[in-house]
Design a protein around this motif. Structure first.
Motif, PDB file in Angstrom:
ATOM      1  N   ALA A  22       0.893  -1.036  -0.122  1.00 17.05           N
ATOM      2  CA  ALA A  22       0.241  -0.581   0.066  1.00 17.05           C
ATOM      3  C   ALA A  22       0.613   1.461   0.292  1.00 17.05           C
ATOM      4  N   PHE A  23       1.547   0.787   0.860  1.00 19.49           N
ATOM      5  CA  PHE A  23       3.045   2.472   0.375  1.00 19.49           C
ATOM      6  C   PHE A  23       3.155   2.315  -1.019  1.00 19.49           C
ATOM      7  N   GLY A  24       3.367   1.727  -1.752  1.00 21.30           N
ATOM      8  CA  GLY A  24       3.965   1.604  -3.575  1.00 21.30           C
ATOM      9  C   GLY A  24       3.084   2.645  -4.700  1.00 21.30           C
ATOM     10  N   ALA A  25       1.554   1.816  -4.380  1.00 25.40           N
ATOM     11  CA  ALA A  25       0.288   1.715  -4.958  1.00 25.40           C
ATOM     12  C   ALA A  25      -0.912   2.334  -4.273  1.00 25.40           C
ATOM     13  N   ARG A  26      -1.972   2.480  -4.563  1.00 20.08           N
ATOM     14  CA  ARG A  26      -2.977   3.395  -3.934  1.00 20.08           C
ATOM     15  C   ARG A  26      -4.240   1.493  -4.155  1.00 20.08           C
ATOM     16  N   PRO A  27      -4.656   1.207  -2.488  1.00 17.16           N
ATOM     17  CA  PRO A  27      -5.230   0.358  -2.326  1.00 17.16           C
ATOM     18  C   PRO A  27      -6.210   0.621  -3.008  1.00 17.16           C
ATOM     19  N   ASP A  28      -7.014  -0.825  -3.345  1.00 13.89           N
ATOM     20  CA  ASP A  28      -8.378  -0.964  -3.820  1.00 13.89           C
ATOM     21  C   ASP A  28      -9.178  -0.170  -2.609  1.00 13.89           C
ATOM     22  N   PRO A  29      -9.864   0.561  -2.555  1.00 15.87           N
ATOM     23  CA  PRO A  29     -11.697   0.468  -1.164  1.00 15.87           C
ATOM     24  C   PRO A  29     -11.931  -0.461  -0.936  1.00 15.87           C
ATOM     25  N   THR A  57      13.414   4.183   5.542  1.00 16.06           N
ATOM     26  CA  THR A  57      14.068   5.149   4.782  1.00 16.06           C
ATOM     27  C   THR A  57      13.133   5.605   3.871  1.00 16.06           C
ATOM     28  N   GLU A  58      12.970   5.819   4.043  1.00 18.12           N
ATOM     29  CA  GLU A  58      11.403   7.205   4.044  1.00 18.12           C
ATOM     30  C   GLU A  58      10.049   7.191   4.825  1.00 18.12           C
ATOM     31  N   ALA A  59      10.050   8.533   4.454  1.00 17.75           N
ATOM     32  CA  ALA A  59       8.682   8.635   5.107  1.00 17.75           C
ATOM     33  C   ALA A  59       7.368   7.773   4.197  1.00 17.75           C
ATOM     34  N   PRO A  60       6.522   6.399   4.788  1.00 16.79           N
ATOM     35  CA  PRO A  60       5.444   5.593   4.869  1.00 16.79           C
ATOM     36  C   PRO A  60       4.666   6.285   3.727  1.00 16.79           C
ATOM     37  N   GLY A  61       4.175   6.062   1.916  1.00 13.91           N
ATOM     38  CA  GLY A  61       3.790   6.438   1.322  1.00 13.91           C
ATOM     39  C   GLY A  61       4.542   7.566   0.705  1.00 13.91           C
ATOM     40  N   GLU A  62       5.388   8.691   0.798  1.00 13.37           N
ATOM     41  CA  GLU A  62       6.291   9.232   0.245  1.00 13.37           C
ATOM     42  C   GLU A  62       6.688   8.847  -1.476  1.00 13.37           C
ATOM     43  N   LYS A  63       7.186   7.650  -1.275  1.00 16.39           N
ATOM     44  CA  LYS A  63       7.822   7.090  -3.028  1.00 16.39           C
ATOM     45  C   LYS A  63       5.979   7.546  -4.050  1.00 16.39           C
ATOM     46  N   LEU A  64       5.226   7.036  -3.867  1.00 13.79           N
ATOM     47  CA  LEU A  64       3.845   7.222  -4.592  1.00 13.79           C
ATOM     48  C   LEU A  64       3.706   8.791  -4.566  1.00 13.79           C
ATOM     49  N   HIS A  65       3.623   9.547  -3.172  1.00 11.08           N
ATOM     50  CA  HIS A  65       2.960  10.975  -3.384  1.00 11.08           C
ATOM     51  C   HIS A  65       3.275  12.075  -4.030  1.00 11.08           C
ATOM     52  N   ARG A  66       4.743  10.708  -4.620  1.00 13.58           N
ATOM     53  CA  ARG A  66       6.090  12.268  -5.053  1.00 13.58           C
ATOM     54  C   ARG A  66       6.178  11.890  -6.320  1.00 13.58           C
ATOM     55  N   GLU A  67       6.190   9.871  -6.900  1.00 20.52           N
ATOM     56  CA  GLU A  67       5.639  10.363  -8.224  1.00 20.52           C
ATOM     57  C   GLU A  67       4.269  10.882  -8.542  1.00 20.52           C
ATOM     58  N   TYR A  91       2.481  13.634  -7.520  1.00 22.28           N
ATOM     59  CA  TYR A  91       3.167  14.789  -7.335  1.00 22.28           C
ATOM     60  C   TYR A  91       3.495  15.497  -9.059  1.00 22.28           C
ATOM     61  N   GLU A  92       5.021  15.270  -8.953  1.00 19.12           N
ATOM     62  CA  GLU A  92       5.969  15.177  -9.600  1.00 19.12           C
ATOM     63  C   GLU A  92       4.621  15.449 -11.457  1.00 19.12           C
ATOM     64  N   LYS A  93       4.115  13.829 -11.743  1.00 20.76           N
ATOM     65  CA  LYS A  93       3.575  14.002 -13.181  1.00 20.76           C
ATOM     66  C   LYS A  93       2.081  15.492 -12.773  1.00 20.76           C
ATOM     67  N   ALA A  94       1.485  15.226 -11.617  1.00 14.45           N
ATOM     68  CA  ALA A  94       1.087  16.413 -11.807  1.00 14.45           C
ATOM     69  C   ALA A  94       1.553  18.055 -11.896  1.00 14.45           C
ATOM     70  N   ARG A  95       2.419  17.984 -11.341  1.00 17.51           N
ATOM     71  CA  ARG A  95       3.228  19.307 -11.912  1.00 17.51           C
ATOM     72  C   ARG A  95       3.919  19.517 -12.982  1.00 17.51           C
ATOM     73  N   GLU A  96       3.976  17.946 -13.915  1.00 18.95           N
ATOM     74  CA  GLU A  96       4.861  17.884 -15.239  1.00 18.95           C
ATOM     75  C   GLU A  96       2.960  18.058 -16.284  1.00 18.95           C
ATOM     76  N   GLU A  97       2.327  17.808 -15.836  1.00 21.96           N
ATOM     77  CA  GLU A  97       0.909  18.007 -16.088  1.00 21.96           C
ATOM     78  C   GLU A  97       0.912  19.171 -16.270  1.00 21.96           C
ATOM     79  N   TYR A  98       0.660  19.949 -15.583  1.00 27.29           N
ATOM     80  CA  TYR A  98       0.586  21.493 -15.132  1.00 27.29           C
ATOM     81  C   TYR A  98       0.822  22.303 -15.726  1.00 27.29           C
ATOM     82  N   GLU A  99       2.578  21.713 -16.285  1.00 26.16           N
ATOM     83  CA  GLU A  99       3.632  22.873 -17.152  1.00 26.16           C
ATOM     84  C   GLU A  99       3.203  22.544 -18.187  1.00 26.16           C
ATOM     85  N   LYS A 100       2.636  21.249 -18.896  1.00 29.43           N
ATOM     86  CA  LYS A 100       2.080  21.708 -19.978  1.00 29.43           C
ATOM     87  C   LYS A 100       0.930  22.400 -20.457  1.00 29.43           C
TER      88      LYS A 100
END
Length: 167
Positions: free
Chosen positions: A96-103, A130-140, A142-151
Motif C-alpha cells: 500500500a506504500f507503493g500503490a493506492r489500494p483498492d477500497p 528509508t522514507e516517510a511511508p507513502g512518500e514515493k507514491l505521493h512524490r510520483e 505530485y511530480e506527474k501533476a506538476r509536469e501536466e500542469y507545466e504542459k
C-alpha cells in the motif's frame, strides 16, 4: 481576504497542483524540511515500540490459554493464525506504500489487518527507515501533476494565424 504579495493583486502562493499531505508528516516530505528527519526517527522508534508492546500482550494472551489448559491444538492454531495474519498484514501494508489500494479490497481485509496488526506496525517501521511511508507514491503523483500542469500552462510560440492547416 487572501494574502497578496503586492504585485498586481497576485496571490502569495504558487499556482498549480499542491502536494497531498501524509499522515503525521503533513507536506514536509516534499522538501524534507520542518522536522522531517526527527519525525521519521520518532515514528520509527514509536512503531517498533508499539510492535514490541503488542507482542508482549499477545504473549500474555497465549499464557492465559496455557493456564486455561485448552489443549495444544488450540494453542498451535492461535500461533499460526497470528503469524499468518501478521505476514499478510505486513505484505498488504508494504504494498500500500507503493500503490493506492483498492477500497473494496481494503474494506474486505479490515478484519485480517486488525488481527495482524503486528505485521502492519513492522512494515511501517521498516519503511520509515528509508522514507516517510507513502512518500514515493505521493512524490510520483505530485511530480506527474506538476509536469501536466507545466504542459498545460506553457504558451505556444509564433503567430497562430500563420499555422499551416491540415487537409
Amino acid at each position: 481576504m487572501s494574502a497578496e504579495n503586492g504585485k498586481n493583486g497576485s496571490p502569495d502562493t504558487a499556482a498549480g497542483p499542491r502536494p497531498e499531505p501524509l499522515r503525521l508528516y503533513g507536506t514536509t516530505w516534499v522538501h524534507h524540511d520542518n522536522g522531517y528527519t526527527a519525525r521519521r526517527i520518532g515514528l520509527a522508534v514509536g512503531s517498533l515500540a508499539a510492535a514490541a508492546a503488542a507482542c508482549f500482550v499477545l504473549r500474555i494472551a497465549y499464557q492465559g490459554l496455557r493456564i486455561a489448559d485448552i489443549g495444544g491444538f488450540v494453542s498451535l492454531l492461535m500461533i499460526v493464525m497470528f503469524a499468518v495474519c501478521s505476514a499478510l498484514a505486513f505484505r498488504h501494508t508494504w504494498s500500500a506504500f507503493g500503490a493506492r489500494p483498492d477500497p473494496e479490497r481494503q474494506s474486505s481485509l479490515r478484519g485480517l489487518l486488525a488481527i495482524g496488526f503486528v505485521g502492519s506496525l513492522l512494515a511501517y517501521f521498516f519503511r520509515t527507515l528509508t522514507e516517510a511511508p507513502g512518500e514515493k507514491l505521493h512524490r510520483e503523483e505530485y511530480e506527474k501533476a506538476r509536469e501536466e500542469y507545466e504542459k498545460r500552462t506553457t504558451r505556444r510560440s509564433g503567430n497562430p494565424s500563420k499555422k499551416r492547416r491540415r487537409r
